[in-house]
Design a protein around this motif. Structure first.
Motif, mmCIF file in Angstrom:
data_model
loop_
_atom_site.group_PDB
_atom_site.id
_atom_site.type_symbol
_atom_site.label_atom_id
_atom_site.label_comp_id
_atom_site.label_asym_id
_atom_site.label_seq_id
_atom_site.Cartn_x
_atom_site.Cartn_y
_atom_site.Cartn_z
ATOM 1 N N ALA A 1 -10.842 -24.571 -32.704
ATOM 2 C CA ALA A 1 -11.499 -23.397 -32.118
ATOM 3 C C ALA A 1 -11.107 -23.218 -30.663
ATOM 4 C CB ALA A 1 -13.014 -23.526 -32.243
ATOM 5 N N ASN A 2 -10.852 -24.311 -29.970
ATOM 6 C CA ASN A 2 -10.498 -24.229 -28.559
ATOM 7 C C ASN A 2 -9.108 -23.653 -28.317
ATOM 8 O OD1 ASN A 2 -12.942 -25.207 -27.730
ATOM 9 N ND2 ASN A 2 -12.259 -27.325 -27.535
ATOM 10 N N VAL A 3 -8.338 -23.461 -29.382
ATOM 11 C CA VAL A 3 -7.083 -22.725 -29.241
ATOM 12 C C VAL A 3 -7.381 -21.290 -28.825
ATOM 13 C CG1 VAL A 3 -5.054 -21.872 -30.471
ATOM 14 C CG2 VAL A 3 -5.883 -24.204 -30.882
ATOM 15 N N PHE A 4 -8.550 -20.786 -29.240
ATOM 16 C CA PHE A 4 -8.913 -19.395 -28.965
ATOM 17 C C PHE A 4 -9.971 -19.287 -27.873
ATOM 18 C CE2 PHE A 4 -7.798 -20.044 -33.419
ATOM 19 C CZ PHE A 4 -6.723 -19.185 -33.544
ATOM 20 N N VAL A 5 -10.882 -20.263 -27.813
ATOM 21 C CA VAL A 5 -11.906 -20.283 -26.769
ATOM 22 C C VAL A 5 -11.949 -21.698 -26.203
ATOM 23 C CG1 VAL A 5 -13.309 -18.449 -27.771
ATOM 24 C CG2 VAL A 5 -13.696 -20.811 -28.478
ATOM 25 N N HIS A 6 -12.549 -21.855 -25.038
ATOM 26 C CA HIS A 6 -12.487 -23.153 -24.359
ATOM 27 C C HIS A 6 -13.867 -23.633 -23.927
ATOM 28 C CE1 HIS A 6 -8.099 -22.899 -24.262
ATOM 29 N NE2 HIS A 6 -8.253 -21.637 -23.904
ATOM 30 N N ASP A 7 -14.873 -23.354 -24.731
ATOM 31 C CA ASP A 7 -16.221 -23.732 -24.334
ATOM 32 C C ASP A 7 -16.966 -24.464 -25.436
ATOM 33 O OD1 ASP A 7 -16.571 -22.603 -21.612
ATOM 34 O OD2 ASP A 7 -16.082 -20.741 -22.622
ATOM 35 N N HIS A 8 -16.252 -25.128 -26.341
ATOM 36 C CA HIS A 8 -16.893 -25.807 -27.447
ATOM 37 C C HIS A 8 -16.432 -27.257 -27.482
ATOM 38 C CE1 HIS A 8 -17.081 -21.551 -28.543
ATOM 39 N NE2 HIS A 8 -18.125 -21.862 -29.273
ATOM 40 N N ASN A 9 -17.392 -28.148 -27.513
ATOM 41 C CA ASN A 9 -17.051 -29.567 -27.462
ATOM 42 C C ASN A 9 -18.222 -30.367 -28.017
ATOM 43 O OD1 ASN A 9 -16.326 -32.175 -26.877
ATOM 44 N ND2 ASN A 9 -15.903 -31.808 -24.708
ATOM 45 N N PRO A 10 -18.027 -31.089 -29.122
ATOM 46 C CA PRO A 10 -19.139 -31.876 -29.673
ATOM 47 C C PRO A 10 -19.523 -33.059 -28.805
ATOM 48 C CG PRO A 10 -17.111 -32.356 -30.854
ATOM 49 C CD PRO A 10 -16.798 -31.216 -29.938
ATOM 50 N N ASP A 11 -18.756 -33.322 -27.752
ATOM 51 C CA ASP A 11 -19.075 -34.414 -26.842
ATOM 52 C C ASP A 11 -19.486 -33.910 -25.462
ATOM 53 O OD1 ASP A 11 -18.419 -36.766 -28.537
ATOM 54 O OD2 ASP A 11 -16.417 -35.880 -28.509
ATOM 55 N N GLU A 12 -19.795 -32.633 -25.341
ATOM 56 C CA GLU A 12 -20.221 -32.150 -24.037
ATOM 57 C C GLU A 12 -21.511 -32.864 -23.634
ATOM 58 O OE1 GLU A 12 -22.834 -28.179 -24.658
ATOM 59 O OE2 GLU A 12 -20.685 -27.939 -25.043
ATOM 60 N N PRO A 13 -21.778 -33.003 -22.346
ATOM 61 C CA PRO A 13 -22.931 -33.801 -21.902
ATOM 62 C C PRO A 13 -24.264 -33.363 -22.501
ATOM 63 C CG PRO A 13 -21.463 -33.369 -20.062
ATOM 64 C CD PRO A 13 -20.932 -32.566 -21.223
ATOM 65 N N PHE A 14 -24.441 -32.057 -22.715
ATOM 66 C CA PHE A 14 -25.699 -31.604 -23.314
ATOM 67 C C PHE A 14 -25.894 -32.200 -24.707
ATOM 68 C CE2 PHE A 14 -27.420 -28.314 -26.281
ATOM 69 C CZ PHE A 14 -28.756 -28.557 -26.015
ATOM 70 N N VAL A 15 -24.865 -32.120 -25.546
ATOM 71 C CA VAL A 15 -24.978 -32.640 -26.908
ATOM 72 C C VAL A 15 -25.150 -34.153 -26.891
ATOM 73 C CG1 VAL A 15 -23.796 -32.858 -29.125
ATOM 74 C CG2 VAL A 15 -23.662 -30.712 -27.857
ATOM 75 N N ARG A 16 -24.364 -34.832 -26.088
ATOM 76 C CA ARG A 16 -24.458 -36.291 -26.047
ATOM 77 C C ARG A 16 -25.833 -36.737 -25.537
ATOM 78 N NH1 ARG A 16 -20.680 -38.269 -28.723
ATOM 79 N NH2 ARG A 16 -22.245 -39.904 -28.922
ATOM 80 N N SER A 17 -26.417 -35.982 -24.604
ATOM 81 C CA SER A 17 -27.738 -36.365 -24.111
ATOM 82 C C SER A 17 -28.804 -36.226 -25.185
ATOM 83 C CB SER A 17 -28.112 -35.531 -22.878
ATOM 84 O OG SER A 17 -28.280 -34.158 -23.207
ATOM 85 N N LEU A 18 -28.570 -35.371 -26.184
ATOM 86 C CA LEU A 18 -29.499 -35.242 -27.302
ATOM 87 C C LEU A 18 -29.444 -36.437 -28.239
ATOM 88 C CD1 LEU A 18 -29.218 -31.528 -28.510
ATOM 89 C CD2 LEU A 18 -31.279 -32.645 -27.674
ATOM 90 N N ILE A 19 -28.240 -36.939 -28.526
ATOM 91 C CA ILE A 19 -28.083 -37.929 -29.593
ATOM 92 C C ILE A 19 -27.910 -39.358 -29.095
ATOM 93 C CG2 ILE A 19 -27.081 -36.203 -31.113
ATOM 94 C CD1 ILE A 19 -24.348 -37.469 -30.640
ATOM 95 N N GLU A 20 -27.817 -39.560 -27.792
ATOM 96 C CA GLU A 20 -27.645 -40.918 -27.287
ATOM 97 C C GLU A 20 -28.994 -41.637 -27.203
ATOM 98 O OE1 GLU A 20 -25.087 -42.753 -26.903
ATOM 99 O OE2 GLU A 20 -23.443 -41.336 -27.105
ATOM 100 N N ALA A 21 -29.239 -42.406 -26.176
ATOM 101 C CA ALA A 21 -30.398 -43.303 -26.114
ATOM 102 C C ALA A 21 -31.725 -42.566 -26.255
ATOM 103 C CB ALA A 21 -30.374 -44.096 -24.813
ATOM 104 N N ASP A 22 -31.791 -41.311 -25.787
ATOM 105 C CA ASP A 22 -33.040 -40.556 -25.879
ATOM 106 C C ASP A 22 -33.200 -39.846 -27.214
ATOM 107 O OD1 ASP A 22 -33.897 -41.272 -23.338
ATOM 108 O OD2 ASP A 22 -32.887 -39.581 -22.386
#
Length: 543
Positions: free
Chosen positions: A406-427
């Protein structure tokens, strides 16, 4: 074997496998994924979808994933060959068993490749609790199902269009599995295996009719066209296409403009208000009409204490970082107005506000209104890209591949962005079980679109008042009726407006969610567990 005995054998095999799976889940008191049990003998590709969701959640290394995938493909191919053989019409010559086994093993391998991206999107849906990801994961399979069903019965099935009858049986299979999942989940533990058995018997009948429809089309349309490769390519591109459509538009300036921002605040409201927009929002710096109302800025305040403009990319930071910025903005508004603070957050904004209030017992905030909060995120896990093992490692790399395309067309999607990681990590356990819980000293309410019912396991999901609204995610904050309810709640009124269909949608949607990862299995989450917690207990809400 006579046709009647073959049919009985078909029903017995199709019913036995869901019965066994449901009995195991009941035996270990693991209720959340019981709705998946009927899919254990579903017709292609829902059976493989069942297998891959379990595998993508419950593997913790590349070795266990590879061995699990090999076992899943082999067992699925053998089981499907048995079901196809037993469902074969009596008046048609049946190919040798070895040919059916070879064909179904091949279809099982192909289906695993095709379905893997959709199963990965289901994992993403359970990570961030967004219903549109559930539909992205399920929708393309509805299209490809009848094509795969033709391939499992004989050569040449990859050419031409399936008959209307086969499309009909395929859709009925989807409906049956959805209803069966809800019934299995709703049954008491003693009845759950028997309901799963009954659902499997229905699967057997559907296998019988599907195989007949696949073998006996009146007319095969486009008989020379390689339809299966075309449909598969189109279906597999769906997750990437949806990521492109979800990207912020070029030149986006402000995507969050509720009436409370553009109108004077009602005189009876005793609070100053901070509005928190969601993920991929933007802010152009415009002040609110009422000086008691402020927009939360994901980049902070200027030298004069005014919220700074921010682009969509700013919303990708971690929830902890955003909560720290919110703390400064709450204190500034409280000092300037001398009023207690009310937070009104939408989607990610609601999670920022909830994170802020988790760690600040002495906050001047007295009201939290959450619109489209992520009610039950962090039900699965995948490690960061630098890790060489961890629960869901293959799922993480599948998602990175999808988002990378998807980032070939847009550049704002990342399953490891800090927001997502903060959801699924220690908290993760906090967001999974505490988002919809009371906060001492704060009046809390959640406004939930009914579409969110399909994204989290059924059962109690909240211990705060809720208003359930027929709407999509983050799609109703500007409605006039909702605006009136905001003012009423800010003025001291109590609201509680659940809808009867919400529980029904929860049960129907439960069949299409990924099984949750047991919290105590994940070392990243384990430290936050109270001692003595039963590992498979589903109802840990607010405890």
């Amino acid at each position: 074997m006579s046709p009647s005995r073959r049919l009985l054998a078909l029903l017995a095999v199709a019913g036995a496998v869901p019965l066994i799976e449901a009995a195991i889940l009941v035996g270990i008191d693991f209720r959340s994924p019981q709705a998946l049990a009927p899919q254990a003998t579903g017709v292609w590709p829902y059976d493989t979808y069942h297998d891959l969701r379990w595998l993508l959640v419950y593997h913790n290394s590349w070795l266990t994933f590879g061995l699990g995938l090999l076992a899943a493909v082999t067992l699925r191919g053998l089981l499907s060959a048995v079901l196809v053989r037993l469902a074969w019409p009596a008046h048609l010559p049946r190919p040798p068993t070895r040919h059916l086994v070879g064909r179904n093993l091949g279809v099982a391998a192909l289906t695993a490749v095709i379905v893997a991206p959709f199963a990965a999107m289901s994992i993403a849906a359970s990570a961030v609790a967004l219903s549109w990801l559930v539909f992205v994961s399920l929708g393309p399979m509805i299209v490809i199902a009848p094509f795969l069903q033709r391939m499992s019965v004989g050569p040449g099935g990859w050419r031409g269009l399936p008959s209307a009858e086969l499309f009909g049986w395929s859709l009925l299979d989807l409906v049956a599995l959805s209803v069966a999942g809800g019934l299995v989940w709703s049954a008491s533990p003693g009845w759950t295996p028997l309901v799963a058995l009954a659902a499997g018997v229905v699967n057997g009948l559907l296998w019988n009719r599907t195989v007949h429809a696949a073998l006996l089309p009146n007319v095969v349309r486009l008989p020379r066209t390689p339809t299966v490769p075309i449909v598969v390519v189109l279906a597999m591109s769906a997750p990437v296409v949806m990521q492109v459509f979800q990207a912020p538009h070029a030149g986006q300036r402000d995507t969050f403009d509720p009436p409370i921002f553009d109108q004077p605040l009602a005189a009876q409201v005793p609070y100053a208000v901070i509005l928190l927009a969601g993920h991929d929002s933007a802010y152009d710096g415009r002040p609110a009409v009422d000086p008691r109302v402020r927009r939360f800025s994901y980049v902070g305040l200027d030298d004069q204490g005014r919220p700074l403009p921010y682009p969509p990319e700013a919303t990708q930071q971690s929830l902890a970082d955003s909560a720290q910025l919110l703390a400064a903005q709450v204190d500034t508004l409280h000092r300037r107005t001398g009023r207690p603070i009310a937070l009104i957050g939408e989607s990610e904004g609601a999670m920022v506000a909830r994170t802020y209030l988790r760690d600040r017992a002495e906050s001047p905030v007295r009201v939290l209104m959450m619109f489209s909060p992520l009610a039950r995120p962090a039900r699965v896990y995948y490690p960061p890209p630098e890790a060489d093992r961890g629960w869901g490692i293959a799922a993480g790399w599948l998602l990175r591949g999808i988002f990378g395309l998807a980032n070939v067309f847009v550049h704002d999607h990342n399953p490891d962005e800090p927001f997502v990681r903060s959801l699924i990590e220690a908290d993760g356990p906090f967001y999974r079980y505490q988002t919809m819980c009371p906060i001492p000293g704060v009046r809390v309410i959640a406004f939930l679109p009914t579409i969110t019912a399909v994204e989290a396991p059924p059962g109690p999901y909240t211990k705060i008042p809720v208003v359930e609204v027929p709407a999509f995610h983050a799609g109703f904050l500007g409605r006039s009726t909702v605006t009136s309810q905001i003012i009423d709640f800010l003025s001291g009124a109590n609201l509680q407006r659940p809808r009867s269909e919400y529980g029904v949608l929860q049960r129907v949607g439960s069949a299409w969610q990924a099984p949750p990862l047991v919290v105590s299995l994940n070392p990243v989450w384990r430290a936050g567990l109270p001692p003595g917690r039963r590992p498979f207990l589903q109802q840990q809400l607010c405890s």
